[in-house]
Every structure is written in C-alpha cells, then in structure tokens.
Design an enzyme around this catalytic site. Structure first.
Site, PDB file in Angstrom:
ATOM      1  N   CYS A 259      71.584 -32.511  70.952  1.00 13.53           N
ATOM      2  CA  CYS A 259      71.356 -33.850  71.844  1.00 13.53           C
ATOM      3  C   CYS A 259      72.274 -33.835  72.952  1.00 13.53           C
ATOM      4  O   CYS A 259      71.363 -33.884  74.427  1.00 13.53           O
ATOM      5  CB  CYS A 259      72.762 -34.475  70.612  1.00 13.53           C
ATOM      6  SG  CYS A 259      71.640 -34.733  69.131  1.00 13.53           S
TER       7      CYS A 259
HETATM    8  N1  LIG Z   1      70.580 -33.901  64.944  1.00 16.58           N
HETATM    9  C1  LIG Z   1      71.532 -34.836  64.926  1.00 16.58           C
HETATM   10  O1  LIG Z   1      72.773 -34.820  65.226  1.00 16.58           O
HETATM   11  C2  LIG Z   1      70.679 -36.385  65.708  1.00 16.58           C
HETATM   12  C3  LIG Z   1      72.189 -37.720  66.221  1.00 16.58           C
HETATM   13  C4  LIG Z   1      71.300 -38.527  66.602  1.00 16.58           C
HETATM   14  C5  LIG Z   1      69.960 -38.530  66.776  1.00 16.58           C
HETATM   15  N2  LIG Z   1      69.078 -36.995  67.214  1.00 16.58           N
HETATM   16  C6  LIG Z   1      67.641 -37.469  66.783  1.00 16.58           C
HETATM   17  O2  LIG Z   1      67.001 -37.346  66.220  1.00 16.58           O
HETATM   18  C7  LIG Z   1      65.768 -37.085  66.631  1.00 16.58           C
HETATM   19  C8  LIG Z   1      65.389 -36.011  64.664  1.00 16.58           C
HETATM   20  O3  LIG Z   1      66.946 -34.950  65.264  1.00 16.58           O
HETATM   21  P1  LIG Z   1      66.913 -34.111  63.603  1.00 16.58           P
HETATM   22  O4  LIG Z   1      67.692 -33.866  64.471  1.00 16.58           O
HETATM   23  O5  LIG Z   1      66.721 -34.476  62.467  1.00 16.58           O
HETATM   24  O6  LIG Z   1      65.595 -33.127  63.656  1.00 16.58           O
HETATM   25  P2  LIG Z   1      65.068 -32.094  63.478  1.00 16.58           P
HETATM   26  O7  LIG Z   1      64.203 -31.325  63.510  1.00 16.58           O
HETATM   27  O8  LIG Z   1      66.376 -32.113  62.001  1.00 16.58           O
HETATM   28  O9  LIG Z   1      64.589 -32.848  61.872  1.00 16.58           O
HETATM   29  C9  LIG Z   1      62.787 -33.709  62.372  1.00 16.58           C
HETATM   30  C10 LIG Z   1      61.826 -33.078  61.248  1.00 16.58           C
HETATM   31  O10 LIG Z   1      60.830 -34.346  61.186  1.00 16.58           O
HETATM   32  C11 LIG Z   1      59.583 -33.277  60.817  1.00 16.58           C
HETATM   33  N3  LIG Z   1      58.272 -33.627  62.033  1.00 16.58           N
HETATM   34  C12 LIG Z   1      57.542 -33.181  62.554  1.00 16.58           C
HETATM   35  N4  LIG Z   1      56.963 -34.956  62.932  1.00 16.58           N
HETATM   36  C13 LIG Z   1      56.803 -35.255  61.825  1.00 16.58           C
HETATM   37  C14 LIG Z   1      55.323 -35.923  61.613  1.00 16.58           C
HETATM   38  N5  LIG Z   1      54.572 -36.531  62.119  1.00 16.58           N
HETATM   39  N6  LIG Z   1      55.861 -36.870  59.973  1.00 16.58           N
HETATM   40  C15 LIG Z   1      57.127 -36.680  59.418  1.00 16.58           C
HETATM   41  N7  LIG Z   1      58.128 -35.329  59.816  1.00 16.58           N
HETATM   42  C16 LIG Z   1      57.592 -34.643  60.958  1.00 16.58           C
HETATM   43  C17 LIG Z   1      59.910 -31.763  61.474  1.00 16.58           C
HETATM   44  O11 LIG Z   1      59.049 -31.316  60.735  1.00 16.58           O
HETATM   45  C18 LIG Z   1      61.700 -31.846  61.069  1.00 16.58           C
HETATM   46  O12 LIG Z   1      61.551 -31.839  59.559  1.00 16.58           O
HETATM   47  C19 LIG Z   1      65.710 -36.481  67.057  1.00 16.58           C
HETATM   48  O13 LIG Z   1      64.854 -37.692  68.482  1.00 16.58           O
HETATM   49  C20 LIG Z   1      67.179 -36.150  67.929  1.00 16.58           C
HETATM   50  O14 LIG Z   1      67.132 -36.349  69.141  1.00 16.58           O
HETATM   51  C21 LIG Z   1      69.803 -36.227  66.436  1.00 16.58           C
END
Ligand SMILES: NC(=O)c1ccc[n+]([C@@H]2O[C@H](COP(=O)([O-])OP(=O)(O)OC[C@H]3O[C@@H](n4cnc5c(N)ncnc54)[C@H](O)[C@@H]3O)[C@@H](O)[C@H]2O)c1
Length: 418
Positions: A259
C-alpha cells in the site's frame, strides 16, 4: 441478501467472512483456483482470519468459496477487492477491468457493485461504470447501483478491529449511496458517507500519502540528525509530547508493503497525466524511501570501517525481513534491497524471521537461519530491520558483536541505532 466478494485476499477474505457472520449469504470469488480450493477446504491464508472462523461460516452455509464465475449469478451486491498494482510506475487496473466484465455479465437490474480496491480518483465513474454498462446492457443509476468504499484494513493490527474502523461509503447517486451505506452499516460499527466516489477514492489516497510522506520525512531526518550529532529518536519522542499538531512517526530501513509505497504513486501518476505537473511531495518521499536501504548499508560499511574490518567476506545477519512488525508479508519489503546491496559488496548475508512460515522460506533467495544465540554470536554484524515480538531482544543484545538497530529497541556498547 446474496453478496459476492470478488478477490479473496487480505481485503476480500476478512470482508466476506464478516459479512457471512452478520447474516449475509456470501460467495467468495477468486480467479485463483488454488486459493478458492483452500478456502472451500476451510484453510485460511490471511492472518486476520482464523481458519476456525472460516470453517464456522462454511459449516452454516453462509459462506462459500469458488473460482467458478457461474456461481455469481443473481447477486444483490458485489464488492470488488482485486489487486491494483503499479507496473513501471503506471497503475495497472486490468484486474478491476476483468472483474467488472465478469460481474457485468451477471448484473441484474436493481443490483449493486462496489469497488474497494485502492485506485486514483475517477476510477469508479470513468472506468468501472462503462465496463459494467457495456457487459450488462444496463444503465448505471437507473438500472443498477454502484459506488466506491475504500478499505482501511491494517493486517496484523490488533488495536483497531476490522468492524470498529469507520468505513467511508459513496455512491454514484443518492440511491446507490443509500444501499451501499445500508450494506456496510450491517458490517461496520460506523459508516461515513461522502458526496461521491471521487471523494472516497481521494480520501483513501490522502490517508496513505500522509503516512508515506511523514515516514519518509523522519527517515530523511534520521540520515541528517546523526551527522548533526543529534539522537533523532529522542528528538522525535520529545516532539511527540506536544499534545496537538504533531503525529509521531519513527524512522526505519524504508517503507514497504503493497500500500504505502504504491498507492501515493497512483495519485502522482494521475496528477501528471491530467494536469501535466509533478506531485512533488510524493515524488520526493518516494525518492527518500527508495534510498533508505542504501543508508542502512552505508551505516554498516562505516561501522565495519571503524572496526578495521572489510564488509566483503563478513557474516551479516538480517533480523526481521517482512515489511511490517509481527506480519508475515514480504511484499515490497526494504529487507530485499538491503540484502542485495550487502551481497553486492561481498558480504555473506543470512536472514532470520520467525514470522515467515517455514513453507514460504523456500521462496526467499536469502539463506534463512534461526535467530539463535550461536547464530547471532557467529555473525560479524546483526541488523535489526523489524522488531517482531518473537525476537528475544535481550538475547540479541547480549550475543551480537555489533548491531545496527533500525528500530531503536536495543541498547549497549555493541549497539548503534539508525
Ligand atoms: N492488504 C491491505 O492491507 C490493503 C489495505 C487497503 C486497501 N488494499 C487494496 O485492496 C485491494 C486488494 O488488495 P489485497 O491486499 O487484498 O490483494 P491480494 O493480492 O491479497 O488479493 C487479491 C485477490 O484478488 C484475486 N483476483 C485477481 N483478479 C480477480 C478477478 N478478476 N476476479 C476475482 N478475483 C481476482 C487474486 O487472485 C487475489 O487472491 C488492492 O487495491 C489494495 O491496494 C489493501
């Protein structure tokens, strides 16, 4: 209400499980078939969701996990929590695009789609909405509802709970906001409505830019305070006694994670793209941050020089490789760059991190050892990059011939702080 959470990662899985716990019928959808399989088998890979919680909602049938898009039909509300990485400094929104096509093909009149992935202002209305409209043949607003609600999850943070952290909510129109707020009210203790998706998208980036800039500020201060003969840690603690107008941030070997080093660049990219000007604070902070591993290595090289030892051939142990305290996550961690720089100088580098599961250690290029008294005593220098609770700090202090402490947790004649 049938809820689809598309993307079952750090953000999507906690949301899906919580939504199931409060009574929604939830489908956790992920294109990664292995992830979907593990979840369906009751095995959580996200530290904030215990497998026992997952199994409980699987057992009641409130939650199911799938990689099969056909299972998404007839959803009432779909939440998109897919990755938004940067590629070569450019936001990659292809995951949102492809997810929007999948959901759009199954969008029924009256249903709602919410984007949670972090992204630049304008994404919901300018990118998501047209794809949903094209794939569904429906019109946003009159036929279906949509909005943006940024995730504020802080993995591993025990102080602020998932449901206790206020949730910003927005909609493309009043009806969308109403439904989206109602949905999140069923999950979070407090929801905060804002006037539209752009404000919600921007708010998330402001939060992350604020942290990124302030951490980079104290990091630069650390590099300047030492030659000025000032203990930056003591000075920051002293400044933090001011009860207003100051927020305490502490130095470290660089900002990591998926992030903080990434999200602010979404905004600077958008600013450059639309306005043709740099977002100078973010670009400066990114530059300072990028160079912190060089500073760590420079400090180590100086310490070796003072002791009349070459870095080349020396045995250096890096303690705490994850980007965040007590976390298991290695993404964008500055530890990788510190190791790379030391190896390029000929040092024999090893890593120790009790938080990284044994199964994941094989993926690390660095040889991994346990942080035992023998290993620490046998190293010429130890670098405390991350002060995980599982490290025995007194033992490290006692056994290390020399420690560069990047977290200000150790003391003694053999310890120098960053
Ligand atoms: N991890 C954090 O602490 C955090 C905090 C705030 C915001 N975010 C934001 O949230 C979003 C997700 O982050 P994350 O850390 O959960 O990512 P992550 O990589 O842990 O999980 C994302 C998941 O989405 C899946 N995916 C990809 N394309 C897809 C599709 N078309 N349909 C369904 N599933 C699909 C992937 O296989 C993966 O399992 C990002 O934009 C990130 O910037 C993350």
């Amino acid at each position: 209400m049938k809820v689809v959470v598309a993307g079952q990662g750090y953000v999507g899985l906690p949301l899906a499980v919580r939504a199931a716990e409060v009574g929604h019928r939830v489908v956790g959808y992920d294109v990664n078939t292995e992830r979907a399989r593990r979840l369906a088998a009751g095995e959580s890979y996200v530290e904030d969701v215990a497998s026992s919680r997952l199994r409980a909602v699987l057992d009641t049938g409130a939650y199911s996990a799938t990689a099969d898009a056909d299972a998404l039909a007839d959803f009432d509300i779909a939440v998109i929590t897919v990755p938004t990485p940067l590629r070569g400094g450019v936001p990659d929104l292809t995951y949102i695009e492809s997810c929007a096509r999948t959901l759009g093909g199954r969008l029924q009149p009256g249903a709602t789609v919410v984007l949670e992935s972090t992204t630049y202002p304008g994404t919901t209305e300018e990118l998501l909405l047209p794809i949903l409209e094209k794939a569904s043949g429906l019109k946003g607003g009159s036929d279906f509802l949509a909005g943006f609600s940024p995730e504020r999850i802080a993995p591993g943070n025990k102080r602020f709970s998932f449901e206790g952290t206020p949730k910003l909510v927005s909609g493309i129109d009043a009806a969308s906001l109403d439904v989206i707020k109602g949905f999140y009210d069923s999950i979070f203790q407090t929801t905060v409505p804002v006037s539209g998706p752009k404000v919600a998208e921007m708010a998330k980036l402001i939060e992350n830019v604020f942290r990124f800039v302030n951490i980079s500020l104290v990091n630069e201060l650390a590099t300047l305070a030492k030659p000025l003969g000032v203990n930056v840690w003591e000075a920051i603690d002293a400044a933090a006694t001011k009860p207003f107008g100051f927020t305490r941030f502490t130095p470290g070997p660089g900002v990591g994670g998926h992030c903080l080093p990434v999200d602010p660049l979404f905004l600077s990219w958008k600013v450059r793209q639309e306005l043709g000007v740099p977002f100078r604070f973010v670009e400066l902070a990114a530059d300072v941050n990028r160079h912190m591993p060089d500073y760590v290595v420079q400090r180590l090289a100086e310490a070796f020089q003072e002791r009349g030892m070459p870095v080349s051939g020396s045995r250096i142990l890096l303690l705490g490789l994850t980007y965040k305290i007590n976390a298991t996550d290695l993404r964008e961690s500055p530890s990788a760059r510190v190791a790379e720089l030391l190896i390029s100088l000929g040092a024999v580098v090893r890593g120790a991190d009790p938080n990284i599961p044994a199964g994941d250690r094989a993926e690390l290029t660095l040889p991994m050892v346990d942080a035992t008294a023998e290993e620490i005593a046998a190293s010429d220098a130890v670098v405390l990059l991350m002060d995980h609770a599982r490290f025995d700090l007194a033992m490290i202090e006692k056994n290390a011939p020399y420690v560069l402490d990047c977290r200000n947790r150790l003391s003694g004649p053999n310890v120098e702080t960053l």
